[in-house]
Design a protein around this motif. Sequence first.
Motif, PDB file in Angstrom:
ATOM      1  N   VAL A 175      30.298  93.866  15.282  1.00 52.31           N
ATOM      2  CA  VAL A 175      29.376  92.720  15.309  1.00 52.31           C
ATOM      3  C   VAL A 175      30.187  91.434  15.314  1.00 52.31           C
ATOM      4  CG1 VAL A 175      27.611  91.472  13.990  1.00 52.31           C
ATOM      5  CG2 VAL A 175      27.531  93.981  14.137  1.00 52.31           C
ATOM      6  N   PRO A 176      29.834  90.448  16.140  1.00 50.90           N
ATOM      7  CA  PRO A 176      30.571  89.175  16.148  1.00 50.90           C
ATOM      8  C   PRO A 176      30.695  88.601  14.741  1.00 50.90           C
ATOM      9  CG  PRO A 176      29.027  89.228  17.965  1.00 50.90           C
ATOM     10  CD  PRO A 176      28.749  90.456  17.128  1.00 50.90           C
ATOM     11  N   LYS A 177      31.836  87.986  14.461  1.00 52.13           N
ATOM     12  CA  LYS A 177      32.142  87.520  13.111  1.00 52.13           C
ATOM     13  C   LYS A 177      31.075  86.584  12.564  1.00 52.13           C
ATOM     14  CE  LYS A 177      35.864  85.402  10.403  1.00 52.13           C
ATOM     15  NZ  LYS A 177      37.209  84.774  10.459  1.00 52.13           N
ATOM     16  N   THR A 178      30.484  85.761  13.420  1.00 57.23           N
ATOM     17  CA  THR A 178      29.481  84.793  12.983  1.00 57.23           C
ATOM     18  C   THR A 178      28.304  85.475  12.302  1.00 57.23           C
ATOM     19  OG1 THR A 178      30.078  83.388  14.851  1.00 57.23           O
ATOM     20  CG2 THR A 178      28.030  82.861  13.734  1.00 57.23           C
ATOM     21  N   ASP A 179      27.940  86.674  12.772  1.00 52.69           N
ATOM     22  CA  ASP A 179      26.787  87.394  12.225  1.00 52.69           C
ATOM     23  C   ASP A 179      27.165  88.527  11.274  1.00 52.69           C
ATOM     24  OD1 ASP A 179      24.964  85.826  13.487  1.00 52.69           O
ATOM     25  OD2 ASP A 179      24.372  87.288  15.008  1.00 52.69           O
ATOM     26  N   ARG A 180      28.441  88.910  11.259  1.00 52.43           N
ATOM     27  CA  ARG A 180      28.839  90.122  10.541  1.00 52.43           C
ATOM     28  C   ARG A 180      28.509  90.061   9.054  1.00 52.43           C
ATOM     29  NH1 ARG A 180      34.746  90.976  11.478  1.00 52.43           N
ATOM     30  NH2 ARG A 180      33.974  90.938  13.628  1.00 52.43           N
ATOM     31  N   VAL A 181      28.669  88.903   8.445  1.00 52.52           N
ATOM     32  CA  VAL A 181      28.423  88.797   7.011  1.00 52.52           C
ATOM     33  C   VAL A 181      26.963  89.099   6.681  1.00 52.52           C
ATOM     34  CG1 VAL A 181      27.952  86.294   7.040  1.00 52.52           C
ATOM     35  CG2 VAL A 181      28.780  87.386   4.945  1.00 52.52           C
ATOM     36  N   TRP A 182      26.025  88.716   7.588  1.00 48.95           N
ATOM     37  CA  TRP A 182      24.604  88.988   7.322  1.00 48.95           C
ATOM     38  C   TRP A 182      24.327  90.490   7.428  1.00 48.95           C
ATOM     39  CZ3 TRP A 182      24.778  84.747   5.274  1.00 48.95           C
ATOM     40  CH2 TRP A 182      24.984  83.528   5.910  1.00 48.95           C
ATOM     41  N   PHE A 183      24.923  91.145   8.427  1.00 46.95           N
ATOM     42  CA  PHE A 183      24.793  92.597   8.547  1.00 46.95           C
ATOM     43  C   PHE A 183      25.339  93.287   7.295  1.00 46.95           C
ATOM     44  CE2 PHE A 183      23.986  91.613  12.911  1.00 46.95           C
ATOM     45  CZ  PHE A 183      23.426  92.742  13.503  1.00 46.95           C
ATOM     46  N   ALA A 184      26.517  92.816   6.842  1.00 51.33           N
ATOM     47  CA  ALA A 184      27.149  93.426   5.676  1.00 51.33           C
ATOM     48  C   ALA A 184      26.289  93.248   4.428  1.00 51.33           C
ATOM     49  CB  ALA A 184      28.534  92.824   5.458  1.00 51.33           C
ATOM     50  N   LEU A 185      25.694  92.083   4.262  1.00 54.51           N
ATOM     51  CA  LEU A 185      24.852  91.834   3.096  1.00 54.51           C
ATOM     52  C   LEU A 185      23.581  92.684   3.151  1.00 54.51           C
ATOM     53  CD1 LEU A 185      25.200  87.953   2.750  1.00 54.51           C
ATOM     54  CD2 LEU A 185      26.044  89.680   1.139  1.00 54.51           C
ATOM     55  N   ALA A 186      22.995  92.810   4.338  1.00 50.81           N
ATOM     56  CA  ALA A 186      21.806  93.659   4.477  1.00 50.81           C
ATOM     57  C   ALA A 186      22.151  95.100   4.136  1.00 50.81           C
ATOM     58  CB  ALA A 186      21.251  93.556   5.899  1.00 50.81           C
ATOM     59  N   ALA A 187      23.334  95.551   4.599  1.00 45.17           N
ATOM     60  CA  ALA A 187      23.774  96.914   4.308  1.00 45.17           C
ATOM     61  C   ALA A 187      24.077  97.079   2.820  1.00 45.17           C
ATOM     62  CB  ALA A 187      25.008  97.246   5.141  1.00 45.17           C
ATOM     63  N   TYR A 188      24.627  96.048   2.193  1.00 42.28           N
ATOM     64  CA  TYR A 188      24.899  96.053   0.751  1.00 42.28           C
ATOM     65  C   TYR A 188      23.600  96.281  -0.009  1.00 42.28           C
ATOM     66  CZ  TYR A 188      27.014  94.350  -3.667  1.00 42.28           C
ATOM     67  OH  TYR A 188      27.494  94.226  -4.964  1.00 42.28           O
ATOM     68  N   ASN A 189      22.523  95.697   0.494  1.00 44.81           N
ATOM     69  CA  ASN A 189      21.231  95.778  -0.186  1.00 44.81           C
ATOM     70  C   ASN A 189      20.478  97.070   0.101  1.00 44.81           C
ATOM     71  OD1 ASN A 189      18.007  94.981   0.275  1.00 44.81           O
ATOM     72  ND2 ASN A 189      18.881  94.254  -1.657  1.00 44.81           N
ATOM     73  N   MET A 190      20.442  97.496   1.379  1.00 45.22           N
ATOM     74  CA  MET A 190      19.596  98.630   1.749  1.00 45.22           C
ATOM     75  C   MET A 190      20.360  99.834   2.290  1.00 45.22           C
ATOM     76  SD  MET A 190      17.892  96.958   5.208  1.00 45.22           S
ATOM     77  CE  MET A 190      16.703  98.264   5.396  1.00 45.22           C
ATOM     78  N   GLY A 191      21.694  99.715   2.359  1.00 47.25           N
ATOM     79  CA  GLY A 191      22.509 100.812   2.856  1.00 47.25           C
ATOM     80  C   GLY A 191      22.843 100.646   4.329  1.00 47.25           C
ATOM     81  N   PRO A 192      24.058 100.990   4.735  1.00 48.82           N
ATOM     82  CA  PRO A 192      24.475 100.802   6.127  1.00 48.82           C
ATOM     83  C   PRO A 192      23.687 101.653   7.112  1.00 48.82           C
ATOM     84  CG  PRO A 192      26.112 102.085   4.910  1.00 48.82           C
ATOM     85  CD  PRO A 192      25.144 101.557   3.902  1.00 48.82           C
ATOM     86  N   ASN A 193      23.269 102.862   6.705  1.00 46.32           N
ATOM     87  CA  ASN A 193      22.546 103.726   7.626  1.00 46.32           C
ATOM     88  C   ASN A 193      21.182 103.147   7.996  1.00 46.32           C
ATOM     89  OD1 ASN A 193      24.601 105.615   7.741  1.00 46.32           O
ATOM     90  ND2 ASN A 193      23.811 106.789   6.005  1.00 46.32           N
ATOM     91  N   ALA A 194      20.565 102.452   7.044  1.00 41.86           N
ATOM     92  CA  ALA A 194      19.268 101.833   7.330  1.00 41.86           C
ATOM     93  C   ALA A 194      19.418 100.729   8.369  1.00 41.86           C
ATOM     94  CB  ALA A 194      18.664 101.263   6.046  1.00 41.86           C
TER      95      ALA A 194
END
Length: 401
Positions: free
Chosen positions: A325-344
């Motif tokens: 994922v482009p760096k600009t958006d990666r942190v949001w993906f990572a935070l969402a995964a932190y909250n609900m799990g990467p598989n979700a």
Amino acid sequence: MQRITYRVKGSAQGAKRRISHLLRPSKRLLNTKSNIVSSTPTASGRFARTKKLAQVSSIALLSLPAQSLTTMNTKVSAYANVMLQNTLTIAAVPGDSTYFATDGFQHGFGFDLVRTYADELGVDINLKAYANEEAALKALRSGDADMALTTASTKLKSQLNLSSVNVSCGYDSSLTKNGLHPKVSWTFSSPNDPLSKKASYFLCDSIKLKNTQKLAAFYNQNLLKDAYSQDHFQKTLTEKLPDYQSSFEEQARNYNHDWELLVAMGYQESHLDANAVSPTGVRGLMMLTNNTAKAMGVSDRVDPYQSIGGGARYLEQMKAEFADVPKTDRVWFALAAYNMGPNAVKSIQRKLRAQGIDDKSWANVYAYLADNKASNSRYGQAMHYVSNIRSYLESIKTQTV
């Protein structure tokens, strides 16, 4: 005129060239680690550039209504130059409704919309920051930018003989209810330029307009607007953060994070309470589950240093899960995964890909979460989790509270 330049996607092009520069011999410098190599284009190379310009200009002409062809002058359009240079140069004024760029974080409501437009054009972005609206608009008028991203008044744009498109396409309430400026706009030198016309079609398309409204919800600026929230946030940072700041800074260095991002996460998780316990059994400053704590090597979840370290290590793993994922958006993906799990999150990406939608755009993932939150409560939780941390982070960095 004070100006700071930000580059997106590693664009190597400078300010927009005049057409005359394309038609005469020129020199281009190529920078390497320690050498500067000068080369002069051959006649065939110049011919190829001129031919490409003619082709792009022809495409621009074909995109205009037939009646406008008779009124075109010989000036090369901004659209033609953007496509020739493969770069969309934006003159922008930093703000909570336009863009935010500090310590490697570059995002924002207006900026995300521009990125989506640039992606549709298939070009990179060159973002130039200006201190105020007048400076940005004058840069556009002088040819130093292809378009401007501002909240400038209609009067000022009229005085400078510029045209603009409101990013909400007239649905200002969708912005104001989220605490955003109702007149965030894209401004162009001419309303007849294909770049301006395409922008209008882009912003006012019914599907994209709905996504714009969802993106506005992600960039909601109302979270810390009421007095109670402001006071609580400020009191927590003043009274509790000094006890943990060194731990945040050290663990951020250990796992290559911005330490203030970890603080924003800690505030979202526990309001920086090292002894916090939830009804579901998560504990500590970063509210780790027992399983996550064990996996991250945390033996004592209520120990602040260990808790912060466990959260930082897990966030690092989530970033690695979304390295494409482009760096600009990666942190949001990572935070969402932190909250609900990467598989979700990856499941949502697969569904987007199946629909032919860019699955590496946070705006698209967020729109999916918003559309389906009624059927899945985890989606609504993830939306609020990421948007809250974004808001706390911006407040910490801009010291608005």
